[in-house]
Scaffold this active site. Sequence first.
Site, short mmCIF file in Angstrom:
data_model
loop_
_atom_site.label_atom_id
_atom_site.label_comp_id
_atom_site.label_asym_id
_atom_site.label_seq_id
_atom_site.Cartn_x
_atom_site.Cartn_y
_atom_site.Cartn_z
N SER A 233 17.59 -11.63 -14.00
CA SER A 233 16.98 -10.30 -13.97
C SER A 233 17.48 -9.44 -12.82
CB SER A 233 15.46 -10.41 -13.89
OG SER A 233 15.03 -10.70 -12.59
N LYS B 114 12.49 -9.33 -6.61
CA LYS B 114 12.57 -8.04 -7.30
C LYS B 114 12.74 -6.92 -6.27
CE LYS B 114 11.84 -9.39 -11.60
NZ LYS B 114 12.11 -10.81 -11.28
#
Length: 222
Positions: free
Chosen positions: A141, A178
């Site tokens: 991701s 993230k």
Amino acid sequence: MKPNQPSRGQPKRGRPSQAEITKGQSRALDELSAAIDRHGIAPTMTELGDKLGITAASAHQLILQLERKGYVARQPRKARSLRVLRRPSQTIESMVSVPLIGVVKAGPAMLAEENCLGEVMVASDLAGRGSCFALQISGDSMKGADMRDGDVVIVRRQLIAENGEIVVALIDDEATVKRLEVEDGAIRLLPENRKYKPIEVQPDSDFRVLGKVIGVSHKSKV
């Protein structure tokens, strides 16, 4: 001895060795490293030129020289993909070890195993900016930030981070890597891969920042 053949001990002509770096190139490397540390992404050539007090074209030439000498690399046809590979002083003596404490998902959030799996060697000028640890990435991701499955991220322990920085965050006992986004009191954790949706941090969630990602050690390709 044949004419035009260099004698033993005579330096060979050709491309300069990787150890050779000018003051201008060193300054560009320092500013590039600092910008990536602050924002998690490389600056544009205009931004780098502004920091160095030179034109964008001159900054581009410095980066090309550093690339040829093996200090930086980029992904072809991808903006802001520059990353620092090494520094002139990166010898064994200038490296320190940081603990590799587990594996963290760069995909769906997943708890990082808090057991020491080994150690990772890191440049002392990077790790010396605070207490650090390393985590191995599992998932894709964050591939847009050049963090891929099997890579190891170097994380500086800190409880707060600025908007836009890449962090290791804990949400209800689940850890993930993230990019942090804070807007109008709302917190989101953004992936760097369109296949994944942002993680919306709910007001009643137990949310904590564990640290800021300050470096990436890429998995060797066999």
